[in-house]
Design a protein around this motif. Structure first.
Motif, PDB file in Angstrom:
ATOM      1  N   HIS A 155       0.852  -1.185   0.000  1.00  0.00           N
ATOM      2  CA  HIS A 155       0.000   0.000   0.000  1.00  0.00           C
ATOM      3  C   HIS A 155       0.887   1.234   0.000  1.00  0.00           C
ATOM      4  N   LEU A 156       0.252   2.403  -0.113  1.00  0.00           N
ATOM      5  CA  LEU A 156       0.977   3.667  -0.086  1.00  0.00           C
ATOM      6  C   LEU A 156       1.019   4.183   1.343  1.00  0.00           C
ATOM      7  N   ASN A 157       2.197   4.506   1.805  1.00  0.00           N
ATOM      8  CA  ASN A 157       2.350   5.034   3.146  1.00  0.00           C
ATOM      9  C   ASN A 157       1.608   6.360   3.262  1.00  0.00           C
ATOM     10  N   PRO A 158       0.702   6.519   4.241  1.00  0.00           N
ATOM     11  CA  PRO A 158      -0.065   7.769   4.344  1.00  0.00           C
ATOM     12  C   PRO A 158       0.813   8.994   4.560  1.00  0.00           C
ATOM     13  N   SER A 159       1.967   8.809   5.165  1.00  0.00           N
ATOM     14  CA  SER A 159       2.830   9.956   5.470  1.00  0.00           C
ATOM     15  C   SER A 159       3.763  10.293   4.318  1.00  0.00           C
ATOM     16  N   THR A 160       4.422   9.290   3.748  1.00  0.00           N
ATOM     17  CA  THR A 160       5.418   9.541   2.698  1.00  0.00           C
ATOM     18  C   THR A 160       4.868   9.383   1.296  1.00  0.00           C
ATOM     19  N   GLY A 161       3.762   8.654   1.130  1.00  0.00           N
ATOM     20  CA  GLY A 161       3.219   8.416  -0.197  1.00  0.00           C
ATOM     21  C   GLY A 161       3.987   7.393  -0.995  1.00  0.00           C
ATOM     22  N   GLU A 162       4.922   6.676  -0.366  1.00  0.00           N
ATOM     23  CA  GLU A 162       5.729   5.677  -1.063  1.00  0.00           C
ATOM     24  C   GLU A 162       5.134   4.279  -0.851  1.00  0.00           C
ATOM     25  N   LYS A 163       5.476   3.402  -1.771  1.00  0.00           N
ATOM     26  CA  LYS A 163       4.988   2.024  -1.690  1.00  0.00           C
ATOM     27  C   LYS A 163       5.761   1.260  -0.624  1.00  0.00           C
ATOM     28  N   GLU A 164       5.037   0.536   0.225  1.00  0.00           N
ATOM     29  CA  GLU A 164       5.670  -0.280   1.247  1.00  0.00           C
ATOM     30  C   GLU A 164       4.802  -1.493   1.530  1.00  0.00           C
ATOM     31  N   LEU A 165       5.425  -2.513   2.142  1.00  0.00           N
ATOM     32  CA  LEU A 165       4.712  -3.745   2.471  1.00  0.00           C
ATOM     33  C   LEU A 165       4.166  -3.650   3.886  1.00  0.00           C
ATOM     34  N   HIS A 166       2.862  -3.788   3.991  1.00  0.00           N
ATOM     35  CA  HIS A 166       2.196  -3.815   5.304  1.00  0.00           C
ATOM     36  C   HIS A 166       2.078  -5.274   5.713  1.00  0.00           C
ATOM     37  N   GLN A 167       2.822  -5.694   6.738  1.00  0.00           N
ATOM     38  CA  GLN A 167       2.952  -7.104   7.087  1.00  0.00           C
ATOM     39  C   GLN A 167       1.842  -7.612   7.987  1.00  0.00           C
ATOM     40  N   GLY A 168       0.873  -6.789   8.310  1.00  0.00           N
ATOM     41  CA  GLY A 168      -0.249  -7.213   9.143  1.00  0.00           C
ATOM     42  C   GLY A 168      -1.509  -6.499   8.723  1.00  0.00           C
ATOM     43  N   ILE A 169      -2.473  -6.432   9.612  1.00  0.00           N
ATOM     44  CA  ILE A 169      -3.702  -5.693   9.367  1.00  0.00           C
ATOM     45  C   ILE A 169      -3.948  -4.775  10.566  1.00  0.00           C
ATOM     46  N   ASP A 170      -4.579  -3.639  10.287  1.00  0.00           N
ATOM     47  CA  ASP A 170      -4.959  -2.696  11.332  1.00  0.00           C
ATOM     48  C   ASP A 170      -6.466  -2.774  11.519  1.00  0.00           C
ATOM     49  N   ILE A 171      -6.885  -3.152  12.722  1.00  0.00           N
ATOM     50  CA  ILE A 171      -8.301  -3.344  13.043  1.00  0.00           C
ATOM     51  C   ILE A 171      -8.737  -2.231  13.987  1.00  0.00           C
ATOM     52  N   GLY A 172      -9.609  -1.356  13.502  1.00  0.00           N
ATOM     53  CA  GLY A 172     -10.087  -0.253  14.316  1.00  0.00           C
ATOM     54  C   GLY A 172     -11.156  -0.697  15.292  1.00  0.00           C
ATOM     55  N   MET A 173     -10.873  -0.564  16.574  1.00  0.00           N
ATOM     56  CA  MET A 173     -11.804  -0.910  17.641  1.00  0.00           C
ATOM     57  C   MET A 173     -11.792   0.204  18.688  1.00  0.00           C
ATOM     58  N   PRO A 174     -12.846   0.312  19.496  1.00  0.00           N
ATOM     59  CA  PRO A 174     -12.861   1.342  20.541  1.00  0.00           C
ATOM     60  C   PRO A 174     -11.681   1.211  21.487  1.00  0.00           C
ATOM     61  N   ASP A 175     -11.216   2.339  21.972  1.00  0.00           N
ATOM     62  CA  ASP A 175     -10.086   2.366  22.898  1.00  0.00           C
ATOM     63  C   ASP A 175     -10.424   1.551  24.150  1.00  0.00           C
TER      64      ASP A 175
END
Length: 826
Positions: A563-583
């Motif tokens: 995916h594209l890094n939100p900060s740098t805009g460069e292509k990188e491999l995301h080795q996991g998943i981000d699951i949004g849940m309540p704090d």
């Protein structure tokens, strides 16, 4: 030869008997048994001996081999389905009259061959030999199989005891007379004969009693109730005159009602107790049977053991699918049970009108009915076996983990390169006066891609599917750039009008749903059926447990892959998943193992790492707090941490990684997502749960403000990822902008699924103007919700289509097919 006496040869005949082959010498009148096999039973008259025991040791004597309690034979309800392991009626009778003497069984040698080995032919001592390879490869499976065999036998023994308890509970369980048509061995003729038998059977737990009995009991209860109510009525006529009498009467009346409730409950529980014991025993036996089936599957299919099902903890998933298949098969056999019940009634009526030695007509009728029932039962059994085979064999991706991950990563890399190409349009194509974009969604459902490759190529390698992946990607995405030249004019300061050319580069990305492409390319038949199973089970490779108590697939904010890094805009491999849940949401261990790290790990923030058996590892990052420490042993499902926002990145979510022997795995395929699967069309199975009270609808003033803001952008083109008038909008960007800038509220910039998670679900009938309307399967995505619009009433919505416009959702076949739910903002 002289002097030798010549005699005629003895006349001998051979005859098969119950004890084997017997040779009779008709000349001498003798006979001898020449069969080499052991006799099944040695029947001889003897006196039954009860083992000697002390008077206080009666319980021990009851369980001794020589003791037998005399009771009538009451067949269990499942006896009609199978008679395996039951002696014929004549042998039961003999067993009650004579003692059965059996030769002692020889003890098996302690050393045996493993499941993967076979002893050489002709080797009498083969059972005493074992090889090093057997000890290395088969010892573990052999020990596991022996333990599971003991567990199976124990569960079977418990079920038999529970069934015997049903037979002995004569005072609590109703019995009835039944008629069966069975074979019986005739001692005089030595042949098997069919005869009608009148026996006693247990009434099923929830079967209603005959109508006359129910009417009689109802009349009795009605009469008793009428007497009691009449008595209370007489008391109420005079209780107003005395407060004490009124109080005592009310207390007595309440106590009477409570006593009646308790008595009825106790009676029901007493009646159901033996049935509950049988149900529990059947459940344990089914679990043990599923475990045995899993081991047999490994032994009979070594290629699966090598690839898909070799992981020791994947047996849990197999057992669940096996149990589900058995439940489906039981539903399919209900018509058989109904047929058996109806046939039993017909047997009883026929037995009352036709005697056992009546005309041939009665026998023919009974035979026809028996054949019909047998056909239905065999059909149900075959359906059950085919269902179990389909559930176990046809629901797992059979390719290797490395090949599955590589194929998915290549597809995500192609999509990321496509995004880079679109984002670099102005840099790579300079010199234009204006750049226009019409970009569709760049996304795919990983279960659709892997289900298609597995259904067509089975145990594939990346080299085998590389060309097919490129072809499918080319069919899903078509990128085109078009140069448009327009004539513009302007008036200078002297009032002269000038005409000039205005050069526009329009970039268009046309996206077709991956599910439609697969439907066009998937062969009809076995491959299509397997693809449907893969979609429903999500590949059945979920060897890691669910880290939450709910499904997480709809809360993924960043998937696995490039995916594209939100900060740098460069292509990188995301080795996991981000699951949004309540704090603060509790995080559970997805595997058994030992905690090898628990603490702050830089960019990961507060992090927990668990090592399991066979090289499996899981990492839980960005936690707000930790509940375990390094070196601690944890079990699957134990709470280990809480969701937070520590470390690098923005937002509250869990970063989850899983790996095997250092190779990262896609959690989409290997972690239980808690969902119910997908349909072959890509839609999520099932519908959301609608609460009884979704809250008040939006007021007229708020809705008018939303509508005024939304109508400003009618005609704007659809651009995937767009979230402002400068970049145009996609569906979720358009709705988020309208909500944020109309004064209704502030929802940020979530996806369509994120907007749904913020709303209270509302049914189609209860939607009101100002509610949001959500759709599923409009493009290939792992998330259930893929499109969102604003409901304006009258069966219409305003949404970011192509372009932003109004749409009729009540009379449109497309929107009706993809409708998911309404949503009401809090």
């Amino acid at each position: 030869m002289r002097g030798q006496e010549f005699r005629t040869r003895d006349k001998k005949v051979r005859k098969m008997s119950r004890d084997g082959l017997i040779e009779k010498n008709l000349t001498q009148g003798t006979e001898r048994r020449i069969s080499k096999r052991q006799a099944d039973i040695n029947v001889s008259k003897s006196v039954r001996k009860v083992p000697e025991s002390l008077p206080g040791d009666r319980k021990k004597a009851r369980h001794s081999p020589g003791f037998r309690k005399k009771r009538r034979h009451v067949p269990y309800r499942d006896e009609k389905k199978s008679s395996v392991g039951r002696l014929p009626e004549v042998e039961k009778k003999r067993a009650r009259t004579f003692s059965v003497e059996r030769e002692p069984e020889k003890k098996a040698p302690r050393l045996r061959y493993g499941r993967e080995e076979s002893p050489p032919e002709g080797d009498k001592n083969a059972s005493l030999k074992t090889s090093g390879s057997s000890k290395e490869t088969g010892e573990k499976n052999w020990k596991g199989t022996s333990a599971r065999q003991k567990k199976f036998e124990k569960a079977k023994s418990k079920l038999e005891k529970a069934q015997a308890g049903l037979e002995e509970a004569e005072s609590e369980i109703p019995f009835r007379r039944c008629v069966s048509f069975r074979k019986q061995y005739d001692v005089e003729s030595g042949k098997m004969k069919r005869r009608l038998r009148f026996e006693t059977e247990i009434v099923p737990e929830h079967e209603k009693q005959p109508l006359p009995k129910r009417v009689g009991k109802a009349l009795g209860r009605a009469a008793a109730t009428a007497v009691i109510l009449k008595t209370h009525q007489k008391i109420r006529e005079v209780e107003k005159d005395n407060v004490g009498v009124e109080t005592v009467h009310k207390v007595e009346f309440a106590a009477e009602r409570m006593t009646g409730i308790l008595l009825r409950r106790k009676k029901r529980r007493t009646h159901e107790k033996p049935y509950r014991a049988v149900r529990r025993a059947e459940k344990h036996l089914a679990r043990a049977n599923a475990d045995m089936a899993y081991q047999k599957l490994l032994a009979d299919n070594p290629e699966l053991q090598k690839k898909a099902i070799t992981r020791w903890f994947q047996k849990r998933k197999i057992k669940r699918k096996y149990a589900a298949a058995v439940r489906r098969a039981e539903k399919e056999t209900r018509h058989t049970l109904n047929a058996v019940s109806a046939a039993g009634k017909a047997f009883r009526v026929l037995a009352e009108t036709v005697s056992a030695r009546k005309t041939v007509l009665g026998i023919i009728c009974i035979a026809v009915m028996a054949v019909s029932i047998s056909g239905a039962m065999f059909s149900s059994c075959s359906a059950m076996l085919s269902g179990v085979q389909s559930a176990v064999m046809s629901t797992c991706y059979v390719a290797d983990d490395v090949e599955i991950n590589r194929s998915e990563l290549v597809y995500t890399e192609l999509e990321t390169d496509l995004r880079l190409d679109i984002d670099g349009t102005e840099t790579n194509y300079p010199g234009y006066d204006e750049y226009q974009y019409s970009i569709g969604e760049i996304s795919h459902n990983p279960y659709e891609l892997m289900g298609y490759l597995s259904a067509v190529y089975d145990a594939f390698t990346y080299e085998q599917v590389e060309a097919e992946i490129s072809r499918i990607f080319g069919e899903q995405y078509q990128l085109a750039r078009e140069e448009i030249v327009e004539e513009h004019s302007y008036t200078d300061s002297y009032g002269n009008q000038h005409v000039y050319e205005w050069h526009i580069l329009k970039t268009t990305l046309t996206v077709r749903p991956l599910s439609k492409i697969i439907a066009e390319n998937l062969p009809v038949g076995d491959a299509s059926d397997r693809y449907g199973l893969y979609m429903q089970t999500c590949g059945n490779r979920q060897c890691f447990w669910n880290p939450f108590d709910t499904e997480w697939i709809s809360h993924v904010v960043s998937p696995y892959g490039y995916h594209l890094n939100p900060s740098t805009g460069e292509k990188e491999l995301h080795q996991g998943i981000d699951i949004g849940m309540p704090d603060g949401t509790a995080i559970k261990a997805t595997q058994d193992g030992r905690v090898i790290f628990a603490g702050n790990d830089g960019g990961y923030g507060l992090c927990v790492v668990i090592d399991g058996e066979y090289g499996y590892r899981s990492r839980y990052a960005r936690c707000s707090s930790l509940a375990v420490s390094a070196g601690q042993e944890v079990k699957q499902g134990d709470v280990i941490a809480a969701v937070g926002s520590t470390g690098s990145g923005s937002g509250v979510y869990l970063h989850l990684e899983v790996s095997h022997n250092g190779e990262y795995l896609n959690p989409y395929y290997f972690v239980d997502n808690g969902g119910s699967g997908y349909t072959p069309e890509g839609n999520v199975e099932g519908i959301p749960v609608m609460p009884e009270n979704p809250g008040a609808a939006m007021g007229d003033g708020n809705f008018e403000a939303m509508l005024v803001e939304a109508e400003k952008y009618l005609g704007f083109p659809y651009v995937w990822g767009g979230s402002s008038p400068a970049t145009s909008f996609d569906c979720s960007g358009f709705v988020s902008w309208v909500i944020n800038h109309s004064g209704v509220g502030n929802v940020g910039r979530p996806t369509a699924q994120g907007l749904y998670n913020l709303c209270t679900p509302v049914s189609r009938e209860n939607m009101r103007p100002g509610d949001l309307v959500f759709f599923t399967g409009t493009y290939s995505s792992a998330e259930p919700v893929t499109h969102v619009g604003i409901y304006v009433g009258g069966g219409r919505m305003i949404h970011a289509g192509s372009p932003i416009s109004y749409a009729d959702i009540s009379n449109s076949a497309y929107w009706n097919r993809h409708f998911y739910s309404g949503g009401r903002l809090p």
